[in-house]
Design an enzyme around this catalytic site. Sequence first.
Site, PDB file in Angstrom:
ATOM      1  N   ASP A  34       1.011  -1.252   0.102  1.00 28.67           N
ATOM      2  CA  ASP A  34      -0.022  -0.021   0.043  1.00 28.67           C
ATOM      3  C   ASP A  34       0.839   1.384   0.003  1.00 28.67           C
ATOM      4  OD1 ASP A  34      -1.844  -1.590   0.160  1.00 28.67           O
ATOM      5  OD2 ASP A  34      -2.720  -1.030   2.099  1.00 28.67           O
ATOM      6  N   PHE A  37       2.224   2.007  -3.453  1.00 31.13           N
ATOM      7  CA  PHE A  37       0.976   2.417  -4.389  1.00 31.13           C
ATOM      8  C   PHE A  37       0.676   3.945  -3.808  1.00 31.13           C
ATOM      9  CE2 PHE A  37      -3.426   3.323  -5.180  1.00 31.13           C
ATOM     10  CZ  PHE A  37      -3.606   2.538  -6.330  1.00 31.13           C
ATOM     11  N   ASP A  38       0.640   4.311  -2.738  1.00 27.26           N
ATOM     12  CA  ASP A  38       0.253   5.614  -2.171  1.00 27.26           C
ATOM     13  C   ASP A  38       1.485   6.595  -2.836  1.00 27.26           C
ATOM     14  OD1 ASP A  38      -2.127   4.816  -1.381  1.00 27.26           O
ATOM     15  OD2 ASP A  38      -1.233   4.333   0.754  1.00 27.26           O
ATOM     16  N   SER A  83     -13.677   6.863  -0.292  1.00 28.10           N
ATOM     17  CA  SER A  83     -12.586   6.224   0.716  1.00 28.10           C
ATOM     18  C   SER A  83     -11.849   7.308   1.407  1.00 28.10           C
ATOM     19  CB  SER A  83     -11.305   5.943  -0.348  1.00 28.10           C
ATOM     20  OG  SER A  83     -11.000   6.768  -1.041  1.00 28.10           O
ATOM     21  N   GLU A 113     -10.233   5.497  15.646  1.00 29.44           N
ATOM     22  CA  GLU A 113     -10.486   3.969  15.653  1.00 29.44           C
ATOM     23  C   GLU A 113      -9.314   3.096  15.015  1.00 29.44           C
ATOM     24  OE1 GLU A 113     -14.157   3.821  13.338  1.00 29.44           O
ATOM     25  OE2 GLU A 113     -15.035   5.234  14.672  1.00 29.44           O
ATOM     26  N   LYS A 115      -7.877   0.957  11.820  1.00 31.31           N
ATOM     27  CA  LYS A 115      -8.085   0.903  10.571  1.00 31.31           C
ATOM     28  C   LYS A 115      -7.959  -0.776  10.017  1.00 31.31           C
ATOM     29  CE  LYS A 115      -7.265   2.831   6.013  1.00 31.31           C
ATOM     30  NZ  LYS A 115      -7.515   1.579   5.196  1.00 31.31           N
ATOM     31  N   ASP A 117      -7.725  -4.212   8.527  1.00 31.30           N
ATOM     32  CA  ASP A 117      -7.142  -4.319   7.148  1.00 31.30           C
ATOM     33  C   ASP A 117      -8.082  -5.383   6.482  1.00 31.30           C
ATOM     34  OD1 ASP A 117      -5.627  -4.196   4.888  1.00 31.30           O
ATOM     35  OD2 ASP A 117      -3.963  -5.177   5.856  1.00 31.30           O
ATOM     36  N   ARG A 136     -17.710  -2.412  -1.912  1.00 27.29           N
ATOM     37  CA  ARG A 136     -17.395  -0.936  -2.046  1.00 27.29           C
ATOM     38  C   ARG A 136     -17.646  -0.993  -3.836  1.00 27.29           C
ATOM     39  NH1 ARG A 136     -12.315   1.546  -0.765  1.00 27.29           N
ATOM     40  NH2 ARG A 136     -11.981   3.084  -2.111  1.00 27.29           N
ATOM     41  N   GLU A 172     -16.093  -3.468   8.007  1.00 28.23           N
ATOM     42  CA  GLU A 172     -14.878  -4.253   7.374  1.00 28.23           C
ATOM     43  C   GLU A 172     -15.066  -5.661   7.518  1.00 28.23           C
ATOM     44  OE1 GLU A 172     -13.186  -1.839   5.878  1.00 28.23           O
ATOM     45  OE2 GLU A 172     -11.280  -2.810   5.341  1.00 28.23           O
ATOM     46  N   TYR A 235     -18.649   0.420  11.373  1.00 32.11           N
ATOM     47  CA  TYR A 235     -18.235   1.354  11.948  1.00 32.11           C
ATOM     48  C   TYR A 235     -18.714   2.570  11.654  1.00 32.11           C
ATOM     49  CZ  TYR A 235     -15.373   0.333   7.788  1.00 32.11           C
ATOM     50  OH  TYR A 235     -14.807   0.163   6.610  1.00 32.11           O
ATOM     51  N   LYS A 322      -1.615   5.617   8.265  1.00 31.09           N
ATOM     52  CA  LYS A 322      -1.216   4.290   7.966  1.00 31.09           C
ATOM     53  C   LYS A 322       0.044   4.041   8.483  1.00 31.09           C
ATOM     54  CE  LYS A 322      -3.447   2.930   3.786  1.00 31.09           C
ATOM     55  NZ  LYS A 322      -3.397   2.091   2.606  1.00 31.09           N
ATOM     56  N   CYS A 416      23.126 -31.905   0.011  1.00 26.03           N
ATOM     57  CA  CYS A 416      21.971 -31.697   1.117  1.00 26.03           C
ATOM     58  C   CYS A 416      22.410 -31.782   2.506  1.00 26.03           C
ATOM     59  CB  CYS A 416      20.848 -32.802   0.794  1.00 26.03           C
ATOM     60  SG  CYS A 416      19.734 -33.234   2.092  1.00 26.03           S
ATOM     61  N   CYS A 419      21.198 -35.590   3.926  1.00 21.96           N
ATOM     62  CA  CYS A 419      21.601 -36.858   3.641  1.00 21.96           C
ATOM     63  C   CYS A 419      22.754 -36.501   2.843  1.00 21.96           C
ATOM     64  CB  CYS A 419      20.693 -37.499   2.790  1.00 21.96           C
ATOM     65  SG  CYS A 419      20.231 -36.603   1.387  1.00 21.96           S
ATOM     66  N   CYS A 434      17.049 -31.719  -3.223  1.00 22.40           N
ATOM     67  CA  CYS A 434      17.903 -33.061  -2.940  1.00 22.40           C
ATOM     68  C   CYS A 434      17.319 -34.085  -3.768  1.00 22.40           C
ATOM     69  CB  CYS A 434      17.858 -33.309  -1.496  1.00 22.40           C
ATOM     70  SG  CYS A 434      18.295 -34.842  -0.854  1.00 22.40           S
ATOM     71  N   CYS A 440      16.432 -39.485   2.042  1.00 23.39           N
ATOM     72  CA  CYS A 440      16.788 -38.391   2.631  1.00 23.39           C
ATOM     73  C   CYS A 440      15.500 -38.174   3.808  1.00 23.39           C
ATOM     74  CB  CYS A 440      16.512 -37.149   1.730  1.00 23.39           C
ATOM     75  SG  CYS A 440      16.974 -35.492   2.411  1.00 23.39           S
TER      76      CYS A 440
HETATM   77  S1  IVH Z   1     -14.519   5.194   7.879  1.00 17.07           S
HETATM   78  C1  IVH Z   1     -16.259   8.118   4.876  1.00 17.07           C
HETATM   79  N1  IVH Z   1     -13.476   3.485   9.560  1.00 17.07           N
HETATM   80  O1  IVH Z   1     -10.347   2.001   5.021  1.00 17.07           O
HETATM   81  C2  IVH Z   1     -15.548   7.246   5.741  1.00 17.07           C
HETATM   82  N2  IVH Z   1     -13.067   3.055   7.405  1.00 17.07           N
HETATM   83  O2  IVH Z   1      -9.557   4.144   3.288  1.00 17.07           O
HETATM   84  C3  IVH Z   1     -15.808   5.687   5.564  1.00 17.07           C
HETATM   85  N3  IVH Z   1     -11.505   1.024   6.924  1.00 17.07           N
HETATM   86  O3  IVH Z   1     -12.932   2.127   2.545  1.00 17.07           O
HETATM   87  C4  IVH Z   1     -14.651   4.901   6.125  1.00 17.07           C
HETATM   88  N4  IVH Z   1     -11.424   0.616   9.255  1.00 17.07           N
HETATM   89  O4  IVH Z   1     -12.718  -0.087   4.134  1.00 17.07           O
HETATM   90  C5  IVH Z   1     -13.446   3.702   8.413  1.00 17.07           C
HETATM   91  N5  IVH Z   1     -12.429   1.949  11.513  1.00 17.07           N
HETATM   92  C6  IVH Z   1     -12.629   2.338  10.037  1.00 17.07           C
HETATM   93  C7  IVH Z   1     -12.221   1.509   9.067  1.00 17.07           C
HETATM   94  C8  IVH Z   1     -12.340   2.123   8.103  1.00 17.07           C
HETATM   95  C9  IVH Z   1     -10.807   0.193   7.848  1.00 17.07           C
HETATM   96  C10 IVH Z   1     -11.319   1.143   5.452  1.00 17.07           C
HETATM   97  C11 IVH Z   1     -12.681   1.170   4.676  1.00 17.07           C
HETATM   98  C12 IVH Z   1     -12.612   2.247   3.700  1.00 17.07           C
HETATM   99  C13 IVH Z   1     -11.000   2.464   3.898  1.00 17.07           C
HETATM  100  C14 IVH Z   1     -10.661   4.014   3.617  1.00 17.07           C
END
Ligand code: IVH
Length: 692
Positions: A34, A37-38, A83, A113, A115, A117, A136, A172, A235, A322, A416, A419, A434, A440
Amino acid sequence: MNSVEAKTRIEELSQTLWQHNYNYYILSQPSISDFEFDHLLKELEKLEAQFPEFALPNSPTQQVGGDITKNFSQVKHKYPMLSLGNTYSQEEIQEVDDRIRKSIGDEFEYVCELKFDGLAISITYENGKLLRAVTRGDGVQGDDVTANVKTIRSIPQQLIGNFPPLFDIRGEIFMHRKTFERLNNELKKELLEQGVDEDKIPERLYKNPRNFASGSLKMQDSKEVAKRSLDAFLYFVYTDENLCNTHAESLKLAESWGFKVSDHFRICKNITEVMVFIKQYDIERSKLSYEIDGVVIKVNEYRHQKELGFTAKVPRWAISYKYKAETAISKLLKVSYQVGRTGAITPVANLVPVQLAGTTVKRASLYNADEIERLDLYEHDTVFVEKGGEIIPKITGVDSSKRDLFAQKIAYITHCPECKTELIRKEGEAIHYCPNDSHCPPQLIGRMEHFISRRAMNIEGLGSETVAGLFHKGLIKSYADLFELSYEQLNGVEFELEEDAEGKKKKRSIKEKGAENIIKGIEASKAIPFERVLFALGIRMIGETVAKKLAQHFGTIEKIIAATAQEIAEVHEIGEKIAENLTRFFADEENVNLVMRLKEYGLCMEVVYDPNETRSSVLEGQTFLVSGTFSMSRDELKKLIERNGGKNVGSISKSLNYLIAGDKMGPEKLKKASDLNIKMISEEDFMNMISA
Ligand code: IVH
């Protein structure tokens, strides 16, 4: 950067990010982290801001990502699934806080909270009943996975308490680490039992719990999904009318309706408290039974959320921080080499113990000789160890500036370690092997494990660990030795288990009941039919289906041993490679002796036909004439006809339904059959008829 370079780079980045989006959302098999990617996405965003004229119309910066797959019906989200903006830096969190304060003042709170995965899900409830669950997708519409979501126990199908008549709830779906490990091992075992070569199976079929959860939710068969023991945290509640004033209150309400809401959230008065939360969970996250990849920080009061609103893609009232993959620095003590059950060699780095993600890491996988070369690893090197999405730590780099002046480059072993046989490396393959599969030790244990497994001899009471233990105690050297074990020998045996990931060795002992069960299990296995015994022998490429075909064709083990590679290869759908493996196996006298010993102990070494057995009645009322030569004997073919309800006849007449025409069929028969308009079919057609 000039404008030509910018244009090229924008196109390049867009291409790359599209591909990674596809890998992530569609294939559920991301090939970069990630973080990477970001990083790429941010580079693209920056360039597009500088050179907006080159931004592509469907640029990855304009998308929320997409996980729509073709096999589910699409449902539009009532409230778009956005997102979150994300960051890896605490300074940026501070900047977001400054911006929020500028906009709404200082009278507000945050809710922090975890996040989780996993993968986001939106669930609609109508009058307390789960109506629909949608992924989603692209944020606007997603896959209807209701049937699959209904298999998740922590998602209620009927609510309790005082809930609104219609609302959406977001959360999630994820898989616990333990479940992930268990299912990966089970899947692997299943593939092995089906005869797939171990070296063709990756260590983990799914890279991490997130991919496994996502792959599971996209399965077409809900019964299979149910076996995956998925879990979920909810959530976010979406309702048309106001239920409460703050996000924290909504979480409490959701909990009172029966939803699983994580306890790990905290109201924070200011950004210092947010930072404390982030730090705390960076340490504690490794102790959680599931993976998190960061912290989500949300403004608590709904009126403030409204005031702050949204950018084109993300809310201004929330951001995710993150965590980076955790890294540590350690020193290489030595490289050791493990020999797998198929003889595959895995180099392992033994390290000076170091704390990483809550555990003490002493070893890291080095995968193969190429990886050691790529790292340019020397003795006693200072190395960077990382624990990312995968569970086994890996070495990501070497600090060559700290290298001892006289240190030697790591030279891959040539023999190996178990043996001492010279290793081989097949062309185009990264792994060394081997080749000594009959002597063995780990390979012998591997064959015994396969022998006792459920789909093979199904010896109840005996597991892989016990087999390995009995081998190391010198009580068994081959699967034939199992049949000579006595209760007295087994009762009270104590043995060490293999080292676990931390290098610890635990002890096990067999008690009276255990010994009794093993003896019983071994005795019961004598009733296992020939085809499974043949499969249990663990001959390369002889999986369940091939074993069945061979057993049916040849009938007895003696005929199989005596068959030439050509005779074997000619059996329906059995190729030269399989034939070669089989003849090579029986060319070794030791293997023949083993098999003959098994026969003496009473194992089934021939196909037992039950004259009354009817396998099916698909050929009921039909007559057949068998003519020519086939991949099986004519008698075999006739037996198959009878066992499926058909009738064999000796000559061609008008009433004959089918002539099964083999090679070298006489010309008169051919002529007579065509004169009488008899339906002529091949052996393959016939096999299709009975297997339909
Ligand atoms: S809130 C508009 N709370 O993170 C707010 N998202 O990058 C909606 N995720 O698509 C999301 N834990 O799949 C929220 N405690 C949490 C989360 C959470 C994981 C994920 C979720 C979302 C992505 C956003």
